[in-house]
Scaffold this motif. Structure first.
Motif, mmCIF file in Angstrom:
data_model
loop_
_atom_site.group_PDB
_atom_site.id
_atom_site.type_symbol
_atom_site.label_atom_id
_atom_site.label_comp_id
_atom_site.label_asym_id
_atom_site.label_seq_id
_atom_site.Cartn_x
_atom_site.Cartn_y
_atom_site.Cartn_z
ATOM 1 N N ALA A 115 10.338 65.014 28.300
ATOM 2 C CA ALA A 115 11.230 65.550 27.536
ATOM 3 C C ALA A 115 12.563 66.093 28.317
ATOM 4 N N GLU A 116 13.938 65.735 27.309
ATOM 5 C CA GLU A 116 15.156 65.797 27.706
ATOM 6 C C GLU A 116 15.284 67.384 27.015
ATOM 7 N N LEU A 132 6.111 72.374 27.718
ATOM 8 C CA LEU A 132 7.235 71.686 28.677
ATOM 9 C C LEU A 132 5.992 71.823 29.537
ATOM 10 N N GLY A 133 6.260 70.569 30.891
ATOM 11 C CA GLY A 133 5.773 70.783 32.034
ATOM 12 C C GLY A 133 7.055 70.679 33.530
ATOM 13 N N LYS A 134 6.724 69.909 34.203
ATOM 14 C CA LYS A 134 7.641 70.178 35.546
ATOM 15 C C LYS A 134 8.986 69.632 35.310
ATOM 16 N N GLU A 135 9.846 70.423 35.728
ATOM 17 C CA GLU A 135 11.192 69.562 35.339
ATOM 18 C C GLU A 135 11.513 68.263 36.295
ATOM 19 N N VAL A 136 11.877 67.672 35.745
ATOM 20 C CA VAL A 136 12.623 66.337 36.858
ATOM 21 C C VAL A 136 13.263 66.071 36.738
ATOM 22 N N THR A 137 14.900 66.715 36.132
ATOM 23 C CA THR A 137 16.007 66.254 36.813
ATOM 24 C C THR A 137 16.464 65.011 37.711
ATOM 25 N N GLY A 138 17.427 64.548 37.077
ATOM 26 C CA GLY A 138 17.635 64.776 38.487
ATOM 27 C C GLY A 138 16.606 63.770 39.184
ATOM 28 N N ASP A 139 15.388 63.055 38.728
ATOM 29 C CA ASP A 139 14.993 61.894 39.577
ATOM 30 C C ASP A 139 14.678 60.681 39.237
#
Length: 161
Positions: A115-116, A132-139
Motif C-alpha cells: 500500500a502507498e 495496513l502492516g509494516k512500513e517499508v518506505t525507503g526499502d
C-alpha cells in the motif's frame, strides 16, 4: 514534481471490500538505475511514461515526472523494457482525507501486496487502516523497479518480511 509517499505491507485482504476503484496495470522499465528510472505503464484506459529520480528524506521524497502517451506507443516501448514486467491490480481506497493505492502483484511477484499513500508534507498525519502492516518506505527491495529485477518469488522465505 516532488512526490511525498509512504509505503506499507498489507496484512489482510480486507482492503478489497473498501476499494472504490480497481485497475489492472502492466509496467516495465526502460531504465531501472537507482538514481533515475524510466517506466512505461499501461492500465486499462491509458498509458504513461514516467521518470523518477533518487529518493531522499529516508525514502519518503523523490522527483517524479509523468506524461500520458498513446497506448500503441506504450505497447511498443514495453517490448524494449528490462527484465521482468510488473503485473498488478491497483485498488484505490479512501481513508480520511487521503487515498491509499494498494497493489496486489501477480506472476513473478505473486503474493506481495503493498500500500502507498501520497502526502502533501513529510510530517503530514494520516489514518492507518487495520489492514495496513509494516512500513517499508525507503526499502529499495519494494520499489517496482527493483521488483522487475529481483521478483518477490525469488526472495528467500526468511527475507520476505
Amino acid at each position: 514534481m516532488i512526490e511525498i509517499e509512504r509505503k506499507f505491507l498489507v496484512n489482510s485482504e480486507a482492503f478489497k471490500n473498501e476499494a472504490f476503484k480497481k485497475t489492472k496495470i502492466q509496467q516495465g522499465y526502460l531504465n531501472s538505475d537507482k538514481d533515475r528510472s524510466v517506466r512505461i505503464r499501461i492500465n486499462e484506459e491509458k498509458a504513461f511514461i514516467t521518470v523518477k529520480g533518487p529518493t531522499y528524506n529516508k525514502g519518503i521524497q523523490r522527483f517524479e515526472w509523468e506524461k500520458e502517451i498513446p497506448r500503441k506507443d506504450a505497447e511498443a516501448l514495453i517490448l524494449l523494457c528490462e527484465d521482468t514486467p510488473i503485473e498488478k491490480i491497483r485498488y484505490e481506497i479512501k481513508s480520511g482525507n487521503h487515498i491509499y493505492e494498494v497493489d496486489e502483484f501477480f506472476n513473478a511477484n505473486d503474493g506481495l501486496i503493498v500500500a502507498e499513500i501520497e502526502l502533501n508534507a513529510v510530517e503530514e498525519n494520516f489514518e492507518k487502516p487495520d489492514w495496513l502492516g509494516k512500513e517499508v518506505t525507503g526499502d529499495p527491495k519494494y520499489y517496482n523497479s527493483e521488483l522487475s529485477i529481483h521478483p518477490y518469488k525469488t526472495w528467500k522465505s526468511t527475507n520476505k518480511s
